[in-house]
Enzyme design. Structure first.
Site, PDB file in Angstrom:
ATOM      1  N   GLU A 132       1.333  -1.386  -0.439  1.00  0.00           N
ATOM      2  CA  GLU A 132      -0.010  -0.355   0.002  1.00  0.00           C
ATOM      3  C   GLU A 132       0.686   1.337  -0.231  1.00  0.00           C
ATOM      4  O   GLU A 132       1.094   1.308   1.061  1.00  0.00           O
ATOM      5  CB  GLU A 132      -0.644   0.198   0.712  1.00  0.00           C
ATOM      6  CG  GLU A 132      -2.372   1.350   1.183  1.00  0.00           C
ATOM      7  CD  GLU A 132      -3.358   0.929   2.059  1.00  0.00           C
ATOM      8  OE1 GLU A 132      -4.300   2.190   2.274  1.00  0.00           O
ATOM      9  OE2 GLU A 132      -3.220   0.450   2.965  1.00  0.00           O
ATOM     10  N   HIS A 198      -6.128   6.593  -2.460  1.00  0.00           N
ATOM     11  CA  HIS A 198      -5.494   7.335  -1.331  1.00  0.00           C
ATOM     12  C   HIS A 198      -5.516   8.252  -2.913  1.00  0.00           C
ATOM     13  O   HIS A 198      -3.890   8.805  -2.552  1.00  0.00           O
ATOM     14  CB  HIS A 198      -3.772   6.835  -0.912  1.00  0.00           C
ATOM     15  CG  HIS A 198      -3.853   5.729   0.541  1.00  0.00           C
ATOM     16  ND1 HIS A 198      -4.078   6.683   1.552  1.00  0.00           N
ATOM     17  CD2 HIS A 198      -4.055   4.463   0.269  1.00  0.00           C
ATOM     18  CE1 HIS A 198      -4.894   5.565   2.516  1.00  0.00           C
ATOM     19  NE2 HIS A 198      -4.508   4.772   1.449  1.00  0.00           N
ATOM     20  N   HIS A 219     -10.198   0.902  -1.335  1.00  0.00           N
ATOM     21  CA  HIS A 219     -11.259   1.389  -0.013  1.00  0.00           C
ATOM     22  C   HIS A 219     -11.515   1.666  -0.732  1.00  0.00           C
ATOM     23  O   HIS A 219     -11.862   3.491  -0.231  1.00  0.00           O
ATOM     24  CB  HIS A 219     -10.462   1.115   1.202  1.00  0.00           C
ATOM     25  CG  HIS A 219      -9.035   1.587   1.568  1.00  0.00           C
ATOM     26  ND1 HIS A 219      -9.386   3.339   0.924  1.00  0.00           N
ATOM     27  CD2 HIS A 219      -7.785   1.439   2.201  1.00  0.00           C
ATOM     28  CE1 HIS A 219      -7.938   3.613   1.514  1.00  0.00           C
ATOM     29  NE2 HIS A 219      -7.631   2.493   2.253  1.00  0.00           N
ATOM     30  N   ASP A 277      -9.045  -4.467   5.365  1.00  0.00           N
ATOM     31  CA  ASP A 277      -8.340  -3.418   6.279  1.00  0.00           C
ATOM     32  C   ASP A 277      -7.859  -3.401   7.467  1.00  0.00           C
ATOM     33  O   ASP A 277      -7.814  -2.267   8.314  1.00  0.00           O
ATOM     34  CB  ASP A 277      -8.475  -2.214   5.630  1.00  0.00           C
ATOM     35  CG  ASP A 277      -7.311  -0.799   6.033  1.00  0.00           C
ATOM     36  OD1 ASP A 277      -6.891  -1.689   5.549  1.00  0.00           O
ATOM     37  OD2 ASP A 277      -8.155   0.052   6.060  1.00  0.00           O
TER      38      ASP A 277
END
Length: 388
Positions: A132, A198, A219, A277
């Site tokens: 990530e 992100h 997500h 997560d």
């Protein structure tokens, strides 16, 4: 040769539960039928319960007091055993953006864990690594340490992939970060599936990333620019494009239940992957924890950065996500199971051996009781969890 017959239960195949038996030989499904007889096989009585593919969690930072970024091989095994208690049979260790040295340490720890003899593994299987970052947008960094964020750098990921023996399976990148769009084809050539997130990317930039091979959305709805009627942005792009599978965190905190329903209605049940997560606090009481280099405080099960910077992962488990998804949507277990099994398997290229109960596939199962709770978990046909 080890042989087992799972019988007297309902088996999930072709998106429905049917009264079938399953023959497993040396950890692989070799036959599925209404009745299977083999005098040399151990018989496993399912006692009328439902046998489904084991859950797959492709985005998790830890559980049971262990943080992926600082874990040793024994720590990874601790996570594996906890995962099995939640119905998970395979997971990716999500490495939060960190230094090159610490990321390499995570890779070495994983490689050591993987080298252990089969008998040493008593839980879920760690299928590989999810990175990530570190090529993420600072405005949407979430829990990512800003000073460790970088421009796109395919050579860095190539070094990580070589160290991991090809087991980096998945990477989250922000398409607007310099060098990322150009690097996506290289990541794909390395065997790494690409997700975008992100990110504050505009619609065109997000679509450019999808055209270059990005197939996941990290997500969805969290740490990304929101959809506006004039500026659909990254969220609009991942909802619209049928090539993209959207991760969702279904704990009731990260997404409102109506948002979950909207994503499912837009994407369809075959293009959404339920993730946790989760952080090291999963399975543990409220308190102070770590997420990579971050200090995290968990209160009422909600993980927040200690410096007030917002939410930091979750304490969700796959077993709870399964129940929450049915609660939020009113859909049946048969409809929801793909979100935890075949969809994540397909996203990371594991659908040829995981995510389904089919002949030739791994015998990784979760046994569900009448209330859709985890009754038992099997990995390679071997029981690794039994609820008391």
């Amino acid at each position: 040769m080890s042989k087992k017959i799972f019988y007297n239960g309902l088996v999930y195949a072709n998106h429905r539960f049917s009264p079938l038996s399953v023959l497993v030989e040396d950890g692989e499904i070799t036959r599925i039928g209404e009745w299977i007889a083999d005098p040399r096989a151990e018989r496993i009585d399912l006692k009328g319960l439902r046998l489904a593919p084991g859950f797959l969690d492709i985005h998790t930072h830890g559980a049971a007091g262990v943080d992926v970024n600082s874990a040793d091989p024994e720590g990874y095994e601790t996570i594996c055993r906890f995962m099995a208690s939640q119905g998970t049979t395979g997971w990716l260790g999500s490495v939060l953006t960190d230094t090159r040295e610490q990321t390499m340490a995570c890779i070495r720890a994983y490689s050591t864990w993987k080298s252990w003899e089969t008998e040493a593994h008593q839980g879920a299987i760690m299928m590989g690594i999810h990175l990530e970052g570190p090529f993420l947008a600072s405005d949407y960094k979430g829990a990512m340490p800003e000073h460790l964020l970088q421009k796109g750098n395919a050579d860095l990921i190539r070094a990580y992939q070589e160290a991991a023996g090809g087991d980096i399976r998945y990477i989250t990148v922000s398409p607007e970060v310099e060098g990322v769009l150009e690097s996506i084809p290289s990541f794909k050539e390395m065997g790494i599936q690409v997700a975008i997130g992100h990110s504050g990317a505009d619609y065109d930039t997000a679509m450019a990333a999808i055209e270059k091979g990005a197939r996941g959305a990290t997500h969805t709805g969290n740490a990304m620019k929101m959809l506006h009627q004039h500026f659909p942005a990254i969220w609009g792009a991942v909802l619209e494009d049928d090539r993209v599978c959207c991760e969702v965190i279904c704990d009731g905190r990260h997404l409102h239940p109506a948002t979950v329903r909207l994503i499912l209605k837009t994407k369809g049940l075959d293009k959404v992957a339920a993730i946790t997560d989760s952080i090291m606090a999963a399975g543990l009481p409220d308190g102070n924890y770590k997420l990579g280099v971050n200090d995290v405080v968990v209160k009422d099960g909600d993980a927040q950065l200690a410096d007030g910077g917002g939410r930091a992962g979750s304490t969700l488990t796959t077993g709870r996500a399964f129940l929450k998804l049915m609660e939020f949507t009113g859909k049946s277990p048969e409809e929801i199971l793909p979100l935890l099994t075949e969809n994540p398997a397909r996203l990371i290229g594991e659908d040829h051996r995981r995510g389904f109960i089919r002949e030739g596939y791994r015998a990784d199962f979760v046994l569900l009781d009448e209330k859709n709770r985890i009754a038992a978990t099997y990995v390679g046909g071997r029981k690794v969890y039994q609820r008391d």
